[in-house]
Motif scaffolding. Structure first.
Motif, PDB file in Angstrom:
ATOM      1  N   VAL A   1       0.875  -1.165   0.000  1.00  0.00           N
ATOM      2  CA  VAL A   1       0.000   0.000   0.000  1.00  0.00           C
ATOM      3  C   VAL A   1       0.913   1.216   0.000  1.00  0.00           C
ATOM      4  N   PRO A   2       0.638   2.228  -0.811  1.00  0.00           N
ATOM      5  CA  PRO A   2       1.497   3.405  -0.808  1.00  0.00           C
ATOM      6  C   PRO A   2       1.706   3.928   0.614  1.00  0.00           C
ATOM      7  N   ALA A   3       2.909   4.392   0.878  1.00  0.00           N
ATOM      8  CA  ALA A   3       3.272   4.820   2.227  1.00  0.00           C
ATOM      9  C   ALA A   3       2.290   5.846   2.789  1.00  0.00           C
ATOM     10  N   ALA A   4       1.819   6.761   1.951  1.00  0.00           N
ATOM     11  CA  ALA A   4       0.897   7.786   2.435  1.00  0.00           C
ATOM     12  C   ALA A   4      -0.389   7.168   2.975  1.00  0.00           C
ATOM     13  N   GLU A   5      -0.843   6.075   2.354  1.00  0.00           N
ATOM     14  CA  GLU A   5      -2.065   5.417   2.806  1.00  0.00           C
ATOM     15  C   GLU A   5      -1.867   4.681   4.114  1.00  0.00           C
ATOM     16  N   GLU A   6      -0.658   4.231   4.375  1.00  0.00           N
ATOM     17  CA  GLU A   6      -0.364   3.481   5.591  1.00  0.00           C
ATOM     18  C   GLU A   6       0.097   4.397   6.706  1.00  0.00           C
ATOM     19  N   GLY A   7       0.307   5.669   6.404  1.00  0.00           N
ATOM     20  CA  GLY A   7       0.811   6.573   7.420  1.00  0.00           C
ATOM     21  C   GLY A   7       2.287   6.326   7.705  1.00  0.00           C
ATOM     22  N   ARG A   8       2.972   5.712   6.798  1.00  0.00           N
ATOM     23  CA  ARG A   8       4.392   5.408   6.978  1.00  0.00           C
ATOM     24  C   ARG A   8       5.212   6.368   6.108  1.00  0.00           C
ATOM     25  N   GLU A   9       6.469   6.435   6.423  1.00  0.00           N
ATOM     26  CA  GLU A   9       7.346   7.303   5.658  1.00  0.00           C
ATOM     27  C   GLU A   9       7.601   6.720   4.274  1.00  0.00           C
ATOM     28  N   GLU A  10       7.586   7.584   3.276  1.00  0.00           N
ATOM     29  CA  GLU A  10       7.852   7.140   1.919  1.00  0.00           C
ATOM     30  C   GLU A  10       9.321   6.783   1.775  1.00  0.00           C
ATOM     31  N   GLY A  11       9.612   5.897   0.863  1.00  0.00           N
ATOM     32  CA  GLY A  11      10.982   5.540   0.573  1.00  0.00           C
ATOM     33  C   GLY A  11      11.527   4.407   1.425  1.00  0.00           C
ATOM     34  N   LEU A  12      10.750   3.893   2.370  1.00  0.00           N
ATOM     35  CA  LEU A  12      11.219   2.786   3.190  1.00  0.00           C
ATOM     36  C   LEU A  12      10.881   1.471   2.514  1.00  0.00           C
ATOM     37  N   SER A  13      11.817   0.533   2.571  1.00  0.00           N
ATOM     38  CA  SER A  13      11.559  -0.799   2.036  1.00  0.00           C
ATOM     39  C   SER A  13      10.552  -1.492   2.941  1.00  0.00           C
ATOM     40  N   PRO A  14       9.925  -2.565   2.479  1.00  0.00           N
ATOM     41  CA  PRO A  14       8.998  -3.307   3.342  1.00  0.00           C
ATOM     42  C   PRO A  14       9.664  -3.774   4.635  1.00  0.00           C
ATOM     43  N   GLU A  15      10.927  -4.198   4.549  1.00  0.00           N
ATOM     44  CA  GLU A  15      11.643  -4.636   5.736  1.00  0.00           C
ATOM     45  C   GLU A  15      11.814  -3.485   6.714  1.00  0.00           C
ATOM     46  N   GLU A  16      12.158  -2.298   6.192  1.00  0.00           N
ATOM     47  CA  GLU A  16      12.326  -1.122   7.047  1.00  0.00           C
ATOM     48  C   GLU A  16      11.001  -0.705   7.667  1.00  0.00           C
ATOM     49  N   GLN A  17       9.898  -0.883   6.943  1.00  0.00           N
ATOM     50  CA  GLN A  17       8.585  -0.565   7.484  1.00  0.00           C
ATOM     51  C   GLN A  17       8.253  -1.470   8.666  1.00  0.00           C
ATOM     52  N   VAL A  18       8.603  -2.760   8.542  1.00  0.00           N
ATOM     53  CA  VAL A  18       8.345  -3.700   9.630  1.00  0.00           C
ATOM     54  C   VAL A  18       9.165  -3.304  10.858  1.00  0.00           C
ATOM     55  N   VAL A  19      10.432  -2.961  10.636  1.00  0.00           N
ATOM     56  CA  VAL A  19      11.284  -2.542  11.749  1.00  0.00           C
ATOM     57  C   VAL A  19      10.732  -1.269  12.371  1.00  0.00           C
ATOM     58  N   ARG A  20      10.324  -0.324  11.549  1.00  0.00           N
ATOM     59  CA  ARG A  20       9.774   0.938  12.057  1.00  0.00           C
ATOM     60  C   ARG A  20       8.532   0.679  12.909  1.00  0.00           C
ATOM     61  N   ARG A  21       7.667  -0.210  12.440  1.00  0.00           N
ATOM     62  CA  ARG A  21       6.447  -0.561  13.199  1.00  0.00           C
ATOM     63  C   ARG A  21       6.806  -1.193  14.535  1.00  0.00           C
ATOM     64  N   ALA A  22       7.805  -2.089  14.526  1.00  0.00           N
ATOM     65  CA  ALA A  22       8.253  -2.713  15.778  1.00  0.00           C
ATOM     66  C   ALA A  22       8.794  -1.660  16.736  1.00  0.00           C
ATOM     67  N   GLU A  23       9.548  -0.702  16.225  1.00  0.00           N
ATOM     68  CA  GLU A  23      10.075   0.377  17.062  1.00  0.00           C
ATOM     69  C   GLU A  23       8.949   1.222  17.642  1.00  0.00           C
ATOM     70  N   GLU A  24       7.895   1.451  16.853  1.00  0.00           N
ATOM     71  CA  GLU A  24       6.741   2.208  17.350  1.00  0.00           C
ATOM     72  C   GLU A  24       6.052   1.467  18.490  1.00  0.00           C
ATOM     73  N   LEU A  25       5.945   0.145  18.337  1.00  0.00           N
ATOM     74  CA  LEU A  25       5.252  -0.657  19.343  1.00  0.00           C
ATOM     75  C   LEU A  25       6.072  -0.869  20.605  1.00  0.00           C
ATOM     76  N   PHE A  26       7.387  -1.138  20.452  1.00  0.00           N
ATOM     77  CA  PHE A  26       8.207  -1.543  21.586  1.00  0.00           C
ATOM     78  C   PHE A  26       9.252  -0.524  22.002  1.00  0.00           C
ATOM     79  N   GLY A  27       9.482   0.482  21.169  1.00  0.00           N
ATOM     80  CA  GLY A  27      10.521   1.467  21.459  1.00  0.00           C
ATOM     81  C   GLY A  27      11.826   1.055  20.789  1.00  0.00           C
ATOM     82  N   PRO A  28      12.580   2.031  20.302  1.00  0.00           N
ATOM     83  CA  PRO A  28      13.805   1.720  19.568  1.00  0.00           C
ATOM     84  C   PRO A  28      14.873   1.017  20.400  1.00  0.00           C
ATOM     85  N   ASP A  29      14.845   1.190  21.716  1.00  0.00           N
ATOM     86  CA  ASP A  29      15.845   0.536  22.566  1.00  0.00           C
ATOM     87  C   ASP A  29      15.645  -0.970  22.656  1.00  0.00           C
TER      88      ASP A  29
END
Length: 106
Positions: free
Chosen positions: A72-100
């Protein structure tokens, strides 16, 4: 890698397997293995996610040459554009659990 996540769409993670690795796809499709992977995804992302597996040829037929097939285009998912699917998954995990708490291992 024999298979890699290529898209996160709605509540499905699409995993594409290279040609010649149908054994791996068949294994993830087995009910017990699918359930194990989906349970792990549920724990990590605190929401149910379904695994959808495709061979590279099927993905190409379905999505063509899109570098992020089925995503789904990044704008529709509320995610940053230009991130690979793998980076999106990592970003979501960081949102849920914190980057630390998120550690990415190759």
């Amino acid at each position: 890698l024999e298979g890699k996540p290529c898209a996160l769409r709605e509540n499905s993670v699409y995993v594409v397997f290279k040609e010649g690795f149908s054994f791996h796809r068949d294994k993830i499709e087995q009910a017990e293995n699918r359930q194990t992977v989906e349970n792990a995804l549920r724990k990590v992302f605190a929401q149910p996610l379904k695994i959808c597996s495709l061979m590279q040829e099927e993905a190409d037929a379905k999505w063509g040459n899109d570098p992020r097939p089925g995503a789904v285009p990044a704008a529709e998912e509320g995610r940053e554009e230009g991130l690979s699917p793998e980076e999106q998954v990592v970003r979501r995990a960081e949102e849920l659990f914190g980057p630390d708490l998120v550690v990415v291992k190759e």
